[in-house]
Every structure is written in C-alpha cells, then in structure tokens.
Design a protein around this motif. Sequence first.
Motif, PDB file in Angstrom:
ATOM      1  N   VAL A 184      16.701   0.168 122.176  1.00  0.00           N
ATOM      2  CA  VAL A 184      17.445   1.151 122.977  1.00  0.00           C
ATOM      3  C   VAL A 184      16.047   1.840 123.648  1.00  0.00           C
ATOM      4  N   LEU A 185      15.115   2.062 122.785  1.00  0.00           N
ATOM      5  CA  LEU A 185      14.147   3.181 123.007  1.00  0.00           C
ATOM      6  C   LEU A 185      12.998   2.432 124.299  1.00  0.00           C
ATOM      7  N   ILE A 186      12.947   0.981 124.064  1.00  0.00           N
ATOM      8  CA  ILE A 186      12.186   0.073 125.180  1.00  0.00           C
ATOM      9  C   ILE A 186      13.029  -0.307 126.001  1.00  0.00           C
ATOM     10  N   GLY A 187      14.126  -0.855 125.841  1.00  0.00           N
ATOM     11  CA  GLY A 187      15.106  -1.444 127.017  1.00  0.00           C
ATOM     12  C   GLY A 187      15.490  -0.624 127.986  1.00  0.00           C
ATOM     13  N   THR A 188      16.055   0.626 127.609  1.00  0.00           N
ATOM     14  CA  THR A 188      16.534   1.497 128.415  1.00  0.00           C
ATOM     15  C   THR A 188      15.731   1.866 129.639  1.00  0.00           C
ATOM     16  N   PRO A 189      14.526   2.251 129.214  1.00  0.00           N
ATOM     17  CA  PRO A 189      13.520   2.609 130.348  1.00  0.00           C
ATOM     18  C   PRO A 189      13.216   1.496 131.284  1.00  0.00           C
ATOM     19  N   GLN A 190      13.134   0.393 130.587  1.00  0.00           N
ATOM     20  CA  GLN A 190      12.740  -0.831 131.108  1.00  0.00           C
ATOM     21  C   GLN A 190      13.666  -1.123 132.183  1.00  0.00           C
ATOM     22  N   ALA A 191      15.053  -0.950 131.839  1.00  0.00           N
ATOM     23  CA  ALA A 191      16.234  -1.224 132.682  1.00  0.00           C
ATOM     24  C   ALA A 191      16.253  -0.349 133.753  1.00  0.00           C
ATOM     25  N   TYR A 192      15.843   1.083 133.677  1.00  0.00           N
ATOM     26  CA  TYR A 192      15.869   1.900 134.732  1.00  0.00           C
ATOM     27  C   TYR A 192      14.962   1.637 135.640  1.00  0.00           C
ATOM     28  N   PRO A 232      22.656  -5.329 130.020  1.00  0.00           N
ATOM     29  CA  PRO A 232      23.818  -4.478 130.046  1.00  0.00           C
ATOM     30  C   PRO A 232      23.467  -3.166 130.656  1.00  0.00           C
ATOM     31  N   VAL A 233      22.367  -2.659 130.092  1.00  0.00           N
ATOM     32  CA  VAL A 233      22.034  -1.278 130.893  1.00  0.00           C
ATOM     33  C   VAL A 233      21.743  -1.379 132.280  1.00  0.00           C
ATOM     34  N   TRP A 234      21.032  -2.344 132.654  1.00  0.00           N
ATOM     35  CA  TRP A 234      20.737  -2.430 134.043  1.00  0.00           C
ATOM     36  C   TRP A 234      22.163  -2.678 134.907  1.00  0.00           C
ATOM     37  N   THR A 235      22.894  -3.376 134.239  1.00  0.00           N
ATOM     38  CA  THR A 235      24.174  -3.511 134.729  1.00  0.00           C
ATOM     39  C   THR A 235      24.797  -2.310 135.121  1.00  0.00           C
ATOM     40  N   SER A 236      24.847  -1.430 133.929  1.00  0.00           N
ATOM     41  CA  SER A 236      25.645   0.010 134.157  1.00  0.00           C
ATOM     42  C   SER A 236      24.832   0.752 135.195  1.00  0.00           C
ATOM     43  N   LEU A 237      23.442   0.807 135.329  1.00  0.00           N
ATOM     44  CA  LEU A 237      22.581   1.470 136.148  1.00  0.00           C
ATOM     45  C   LEU A 237      23.098   1.026 137.894  1.00  0.00           C
ATOM     46  N   GLN A 238      23.565  -0.191 137.791  1.00  0.00           N
ATOM     47  CA  GLN A 238      23.823  -0.633 139.441  1.00  0.00           C
ATOM     48  C   GLN A 238      25.183   0.286 139.969  1.00  0.00           C
ATOM     49  N   LYS A 239      25.779   0.772 138.973  1.00  0.00           N
ATOM     50  CA  LYS A 239      26.887   1.437 139.466  1.00  0.00           C
ATOM     51  C   LYS A 239      26.564   3.141 139.588  1.00  0.00           C
ATOM     52  N   LEU A 240      25.321   3.350 139.447  1.00  0.00           N
ATOM     53  CA  LEU A 240      24.660   4.759 139.441  1.00  0.00           C
ATOM     54  C   LEU A 240      24.492   4.735 141.079  1.00  0.00           C
ATOM     55  N   ASP A 241      24.956   6.019 141.807  1.00  0.00           N
ATOM     56  CA  ASP A 241      24.577   6.290 143.177  1.00  0.00           C
ATOM     57  C   ASP A 241      23.445   6.881 143.269  1.00  0.00           C
ATOM     58  N   PRO A 242      22.257   6.578 143.824  1.00  0.00           N
ATOM     59  CA  PRO A 242      21.157   7.279 143.710  1.00  0.00           C
ATOM     60  C   PRO A 242      21.138   8.774 144.402  1.00  0.00           C
ATOM     61  N   ARG A 260      19.609  13.526 131.562  1.00  0.00           N
ATOM     62  CA  ARG A 260      20.601  14.110 130.381  1.00  0.00           C
ATOM     63  C   ARG A 260      22.131  14.181 131.033  1.00  0.00           C
ATOM     64  N   ARG A 261      22.226  14.761 132.345  1.00  0.00           N
ATOM     65  CA  ARG A 261      23.352  15.009 132.607  1.00  0.00           C
ATOM     66  C   ARG A 261      24.069  14.004 133.702  1.00  0.00           C
ATOM     67  N   ILE A 262      23.261  13.178 134.316  1.00  0.00           N
ATOM     68  CA  ILE A 262      23.819  12.170 135.356  1.00  0.00           C
ATOM     69  C   ILE A 262      23.455  10.904 135.000  1.00  0.00           C
ATOM     70  N   VAL A 263      22.163  10.551 134.679  1.00  0.00           N
ATOM     71  CA  VAL A 263      21.833   9.289 134.103  1.00  0.00           C
ATOM     72  C   VAL A 263      22.530   8.708 133.127  1.00  0.00           C
ATOM     73  N   LEU A 264      22.103   9.372 132.081  1.00  0.00           N
ATOM     74  CA  LEU A 264      22.650   9.018 130.602  1.00  0.00           C
ATOM     75  C   LEU A 264      24.071   8.648 130.533  1.00  0.00           C
ATOM     76  N   PRO A 265      25.077   9.602 131.164  1.00  0.00           N
ATOM     77  CA  PRO A 265      26.498   9.441 130.877  1.00  0.00           C
ATOM     78  C   PRO A 265      26.844   8.254 131.558  1.00  0.00           C
ATOM     79  N   GLN A 266      25.992   7.575 132.858  1.00  0.00           N
ATOM     80  CA  GLN A 266      26.339   6.392 133.493  1.00  0.00           C
ATOM     81  C   GLN A 266      25.979   5.135 132.513  1.00  0.00           C
ATOM     82  N   LYS A 278      33.390  13.101 125.792  1.00  0.00           N
ATOM     83  CA  LYS A 278      32.878  14.510 125.993  1.00  0.00           C
ATOM     84  C   LYS A 278      31.873  14.671 126.859  1.00  0.00           C
ATOM     85  N   ALA A 279      31.052  13.854 127.237  1.00  0.00           N
ATOM     86  CA  ALA A 279      29.929  13.853 128.180  1.00  0.00           C
ATOM     87  C   ALA A 279      30.554  13.961 129.361  1.00  0.00           C
ATOM     88  N   LEU A 280      31.695  13.170 129.607  1.00  0.00           N
ATOM     89  CA  LEU A 280      32.193  12.992 131.042  1.00  0.00           C
ATOM     90  C   LEU A 280      33.205  14.417 131.223  1.00  0.00           C
TER      91      LEU A 280
END
Length: 282
Positions: A80-88, A166-176, A194-200, A279-281
């Motif tokens: 999680v710590l390595i893959g999430t930033p790399q997916a971003y 999976p994280v990269w796939t979720s980020l594809q739905k994030l509107d820049p 914390r408020r925009i990227v993480l919930p997505q 709760k985040a949403l």
Amino acid sequence: MKRSTPWLLSAPALCLFVTLLVTPLLLTALLSFNGFDPNTGVKDGEYTLAHYATVFTDSYYLGIFWRTFWTAGLTTLICVLIGTPQAYVLSRMGSPWRSILLLVVLAPLLVSVVVRAFGWSMLLGPEGLINQALMALGIGRVKLLYTEAAVLIALVHVMLPFMIIPVWTSLQKLDPSVAQAAASLQAGPFTIARRIVLPQVLPGILSGSLIVFGLAASSFAIPGLLGGRRLKMVATIVYDEYLHELNWPQGAAVALTLLVANLIVMLSYNRLLERRYQKALG
C-alpha cells in the motif's frame, strides 16, 4: 420462461464453479475429519476432530499461523505504501511514458513466481550480489537468505502489481479539475490528498489489499524457496503434511483453517474500510 433464462445462461459457469471449486472443497473438508494411523494411513469411515484440535492447541501450528498472517499483513502494508504513490504517478503521466511504466509494472507477472524466487535467492545468497556489494563497502557478509526479511522482500516484489493496478484503475475515475479547483481555493497538497484523492482511491486500495493479503497468506513457492525448512508458513506445512508425513487429514485440516481464517480477516477488513469510506463520503 423469462425467469429461467438467466439460470439457463449461467448454468455452464455454475457447473464449472461447482465442479472445480465447491466439490474439491467439500471433499477436502470431509477428508479433514477422517481418522489417521501412521501405520495404516487414512481410516475410512472413522471421523474425529483431533486434527482441528491439534491445529488450535499445538503451539507449533499456532506459531506458523501467526508468522503467516504477520508476514501477509506486513506485505500488504508495504505494498500500500509503495503501490499507491506509484499508481498516482502512473495516472498523472502522459504518453508514451505511462505505457512504458505500466509495462514495467506488469512485466514481473510474465515471469513464473518460481523463477523470480530463484532470482531473489541468488541475489540474497551468501555469495549473491547484495552481499558482494556489502563486502566491497567493508560492512561484511550479512545473512539474508532463509530469513523472514528475504520472504518479505520477495513477496512485496511479487504482489506489488496486484496493488498498483486496482489503485490506478480507481484513479482513472478522478477528475483532475476537482483537485485544481481545490488548489484554486487555497487548499494545500495534504488537504487535497486527504479530502479529494484518498476517498476516490480507497476502493482501489481496499480491493488491492484484499488480493495481496490473500495471495501472500497462501503463498507457497516463495516461503518454500526463500524461507527454507526452518522458516515455515502455512502453505509449506500443508505440503509437508500431504507429501512428507502422508497425513492427509491433518493437511486438509490446516488448509481449511487457513481458508476460514483468511476469509474472516478479509471480510472484517472489508467491513472496516467500507465504513470508513462511507464516513469519508458523508
């Protein structure tokens, strides 16, 4: 006729599912209750709970289960710590660099896990490249092979793509434009993350974590090749019970205990993260 159409269309898949998954699991469950005699083998028609009692009361098996789930959990956390930033980073890259990095991420999946385990054994061995570099620096030879660190390093290497995708796939739905709008309203990078990227990306982190944890907890080749005979995990114990001790009921009991424990951990983790996501949403 309309009500039966979905069942008729799904019948081949259901038959395949029952034949290849449900039936072997039921036969394994039945085998786990069979009696066993070291001299004569499995006792057909004689049933006992002794094998499960051994799993839950013997400190040897309890220690192996603890090591297995500790290693799987640590592998998941590191992924999680390595893959999430790399997916971003992957999601923010443009062509052709995104395709190149995606190929680099997926390339290990094209190589057999046994080959990758042998590769790590050569790197981490007493005469491996890492120890040669340490000796050249004057640090001296360090025991890396047949340790928990070796198993952990190899598991992270093997499981990392299952977290990144999976994280990269979720980020594809994030509107820049949403993050840009937040930045225009004087939101800092930490607040945006914390408020925009993480919930997505939380659903991607959840699905990736479940995949990584399940595969790491049931991994056999890497613990067997890099952990050695002393550093056992549950999958290697099942192998030993089936092929070395020939105690098939005990091996079946260990395997089913691993399956149930895996399901409990994964479902509990899923429920916990889903609540936090809602709760985040909210």
